[in-house]
Design an enzyme around this catalytic site. Structure first.
Site, PDB file in Angstrom:
ATOM      1  N   LYS A 121      38.840  85.635  41.312  1.00  0.00           N
ATOM      2  CA  LYS A 121      39.004  84.588  42.321  1.00  0.00           C
ATOM      3  C   LYS A 121      37.685  83.840  42.530  1.00  0.00           C
ATOM      4  CE  LYS A 121      38.736  85.200  46.735  1.00  0.00           C
ATOM      5  NZ  LYS A 121      38.886  85.644  48.117  1.00  0.00           N
ATOM      6  N   ASP A 139      43.646  82.952  46.859  1.00  0.00           N
ATOM      7  CA  ASP A 139      43.176  83.764  47.980  1.00  0.00           C
ATOM      8  C   ASP A 139      44.377  84.113  48.859  1.00  0.00           C
ATOM      9  OD1 ASP A 139      43.817  81.517  49.402  1.00  0.00           O
ATOM     10  OD2 ASP A 139      41.986  81.527  50.592  1.00  0.00           O
TER      11      ASP A 139
END
Ligand code: SF4
Length: 215
Positions: A121, A139
């Site tokens: 991420k 997220d």
């Protein structure tokens, strides 16, 4: 589940709500972006932005972090969650950049995820925000919205959510789409008490339609 075409439509509606969406971390270079992203894990961007000006003044480049100890870094990030571990990661990050990358932040997913404290991420955020290379960071906001809109299945993993979105959305919209979805999650599609009644996506959102019936 929405078809890829309908998923694209849904995300583009969100993008249209936030035509100027950009990241909210303050950083001026790939080095500052990777540091800020590392610090933002389980912390607010506001707390990171408060800490980083003094941090970057004292440790302006990977070499400065590599030469420091975690104890020297800690006072600069004490107001950020998990600062104890993050200080260790920052020193290790500086050392890794110096040792393996000549002090330069790399710009591939494979290399970025070799950096201490940088997962997929974070690497996606760095690719997009530091280098303008299309990547879609998933997220908690993105994941929740994608599942509520049935872009991804309820039990989908983070990687499956990423695949569903990147399959549906043209590459040119990935970076903007990521930031728009985060803004949408913060403003409208909250984890608790989403604003479904006034949400422009309600007509295409089964979750929202059920939510308004019961709240
Ligand atoms: Fe989120 Fe509700 Fe909008 Fe659906 S209708 S996207 S659940 S805010």
């Amino acid at each position: 589940m929405l078809t890829p075409a309908k998923s694209r439509l849904a995300i583009e509606k969100i993008i249209a709500l936030y035509p100027n969406a950009v990241g909210s971390l303050t950083a001026r270079s790939p080095f500052e972006i990777v540091v800020a992203v590392l610090l933002s894990a389980q912390a607010t961007d506001v707390s990171v932005n408060k800490a980083t000006p003094a941090l970057f003044e004292r440790f302006p480049d990977p070499a400065a972090l590599a030469a420091a100890t975690a104890l020297e870094v800690e006072p600069y990030i004490k107001q950020i969650g998990l600062y104890h571990n993050k200080a260790k990661y920052l020193v290790a990050l500086g050392q890794k950049l110096e040792t393996d990358f000549n002090g330069v932040v790399p710009h591939t997913m494979t290399e970025l995820t070799q950096l201490p404290g940088v997962g997929r991420k974070s690497a996606s955020v760095v690719l997009g925000d530091a280098f303008g290379i299309p990547a879609f960071a998933v997220d908690t906001h993105v994941s929740r919205i994608a599942k509520r809109l049935q872009i991804a299945a309820e039990q989908a993993s983070v990687r499956q959510v990423e695949t569903a979105i990147t399959t549906a959305l043209p590459k040119a919209e990935w970076i903007h789409g990521h930031h728009a979805m985060i803004n949408f999650g913060r403003d409208i599609c909250h984890a608790q008490k989403p604003a479904c009644q006034t949400c422009p996506l309600l007509p295409m959102c089964a979750f929202g339609q059920s939510y308004v019936q019961t709240h």
